[in-house]
Design an enzyme around this catalytic site. Structure first.
Site, PDB file in Angstrom:
ATOM      1  N   CYS A 196       0.835  -1.198   0.000  1.00  0.00           N
ATOM      2  CA  CYS A 196       0.000   0.000   0.000  1.00  0.00           C
ATOM      3  C   CYS A 196       0.875   1.255   0.000  1.00  0.00           C
ATOM      4  CB  CYS A 196      -0.994  -0.062   1.155  1.00  0.00           C
ATOM      5  SG  CYS A 196      -2.452   0.930   0.837  1.00  0.00           S
TER       6      CYS A 196
ATOM      7  N   HIS B 276      -3.599  -4.915   0.863  1.00  0.00           N
ATOM      8  CA  HIS B 276      -3.029  -5.232   2.183  1.00  0.00           C
ATOM      9  C   HIS B 276      -2.926  -6.731   2.378  1.00  0.00           C
ATOM     10  CE1 HIS B 276      -2.371  -1.401   4.209  1.00  0.00           C
ATOM     11  NE2 HIS B 276      -3.233  -0.968   3.326  1.00  0.00           N
TER      12      HIS B 276
ATOM     13  N   GLU C   1      -0.955  -8.392   4.130  1.00  0.00           N
ATOM     14  CA  GLU C   1      -0.696  -8.824   5.508  1.00  0.00           C
ATOM     15  C   GLU C   1      -1.976  -9.142   6.250  1.00  0.00           C
ATOM     16  OE1 GLU C   1      -0.752  -5.796   4.536  1.00  0.00           O
ATOM     17  OE2 GLU C   1      -1.689  -4.554   6.064  1.00  0.00           O
TER      18      GLU C   1
HETATM   19  N1  LIG Z   1      -2.361   6.721   2.299  1.00  0.00           N
HETATM   20  C1  LIG Z   1      -2.169   5.927   1.095  1.00  0.00           C
HETATM   21  C2  LIG Z   1      -1.775   4.510   1.479  1.00  0.00           C
HETATM   22  C3  LIG Z   1      -2.929   3.792   2.133  1.00  0.00           C
HETATM   23  C4  LIG Z   1      -2.474   2.786   3.155  1.00  0.00           C
HETATM   24  O1  LIG Z   1      -1.313   2.431   3.283  1.00  0.00           O
HETATM   25  N2  LIG Z   1      -3.441   2.359   3.946  1.00  0.00           N
HETATM   26  C5  LIG Z   1      -3.117   1.652   5.131  1.00  0.00           C
HETATM   27  C6  LIG Z   1      -3.984   2.152   6.286  1.00  0.00           C
HETATM   28  C7  LIG Z   1      -3.315   1.909   7.602  1.00  0.00           C
HETATM   29  C8  LIG Z   1      -3.021   0.442   7.780  1.00  0.00           C
HETATM   30  O2  LIG Z   1      -3.976  -0.321   8.030  1.00  0.00           O
HETATM   31  O3  LIG Z   1      -1.846   0.055   7.652  1.00  0.00           O
HETATM   32  C9  LIG Z   1      -3.428   5.895   0.240  1.00  0.00           C
HETATM   33  O4  LIG Z   1      -4.500   6.212   0.797  1.00  0.00           O
HETATM   34  O5  LIG Z   1      -3.326   5.540  -0.941  1.00  0.00           O
END
Ligand SMILES: N[C@@H](CCC(=O)NCCCC(=O)O)C(=O)O
Length: 237
Positions: free
Chosen positions: A109, A214, A216
């Site tokens: 992400c 995500h 993970e």
């Molecule tokens: N802000 C960026 C990346 C989005 C992101 O990494 N979301 C993760 C949310 C927090 C987490 O659960 O780790 C976008 O909005 O593109």
């Protein structure tokens, strides 16, 4: 000896102080893949990035805040409301040095966006206002382990070797995305219906791969996603 995998952290802001946090799902997934998770602080001492890498065998760039548009020559649009300059500076240094050393690197992400900008690429600051006919990418009311949209994976890529050529269902929690890929990177997966870049790889590196979803959060309910972490750990041996 288990490969030491550095995992970047994010700030959790509370009234009285700030904490460096990381979703335990990153730690869990690295452990399940046979790696030794090592949490990395957000250090203002950017010059220490190389020293941190000296103790690691691979690096996982995790999710979180938006990457500052200033880092790719743009001013923030009104939809960019959460950036962390300290984290940006430290992770840019980490990513550039890790890729220069050809260390195994996996981005998730925000982590994919960091790697892309560190390599000279750019981002859509907000896909919903900047990408024509953009579909859903931020179902905030859904569980993190729920699959949301599909991605199509390009042939002859590390990703297709892991997941095959059928459309892959993934979760999704982002409003930014890769626009111009950075030096050495190629886009290797696209979201079905709106062609948002959902994965990139640098084929000139040992293992330099990033995904917009995500993974993970999926490794328990959808175990095939553990392949990403196993590939990172195996490349780090
Ligand atoms: N802000 C960026 C990346 C989005 C992101 O990494 N979301 C993760 C949310 C927090 C987490 O659960 O780790 C976008 O909005 O593109």
């Amino acid at each position: 000896m288990k490969p030491k995998i550095g995992i970047t952290t994010f700030y959790e802001r509370r009234p009285h102080k700030r904490y460096c946090m990381v979703s335990d799902h990153y730690v869990r997934s690295v452990r399940m893949a046979g790696g030794l998770p090592v949490l990395l602080p957000i250090s203002p001492d950017v010059e220490d990035a190389a020293a941190y890498l000296d103790g690691l065998d691979g690096v996982l760039f995790s999710g979180g805040e938006d990457v500052s548009p200033l880092l790719y020559g743009e001013s923030p649009v009104k939809e960019v409301t959460d950036i962390c300059p300290h984290r940006d500076a430290f992770e840019m240094a980490l990513a550039r040095e890790a890729m220069r050393r050809d260390m195994p690197v996996l981005g998730i992400c925000r982590g994919m966006q960091v790697m892309n900008v560190a390599a000279g690429g750019t981002l859509y600051q907000d896909v919903f206002s900047q990408v024509t006919d953009c579909l859903g990418h931020l179902p905030m009311k859904m569980a993190v382990e729920s699959l949301y949209h599909t991605v199509s994976i390009e042939p002859d890529t590390k990703l297709v070797a892991m997941f095959g050529e059928e459309p892959l269902a993934v979760n999704s929690f982002h409003h930014q995305a890769v626009k111009e890929v950075g030096e050495g990177f190629v886009p290797t997966a696209f979201s079905t219906g709106d062609a948002i870049v959902e994965a990139i790889e640098n084929p000139g590196k040992k293992f330099c791969l990033a995904v917009q979803w995500h993974a993970e959060d999926l490794t328990v309910d959808h175990p095939h996603f553990l392949r990403l972490f196993s590939a990172l750990v195996d490349a780090s041996r």
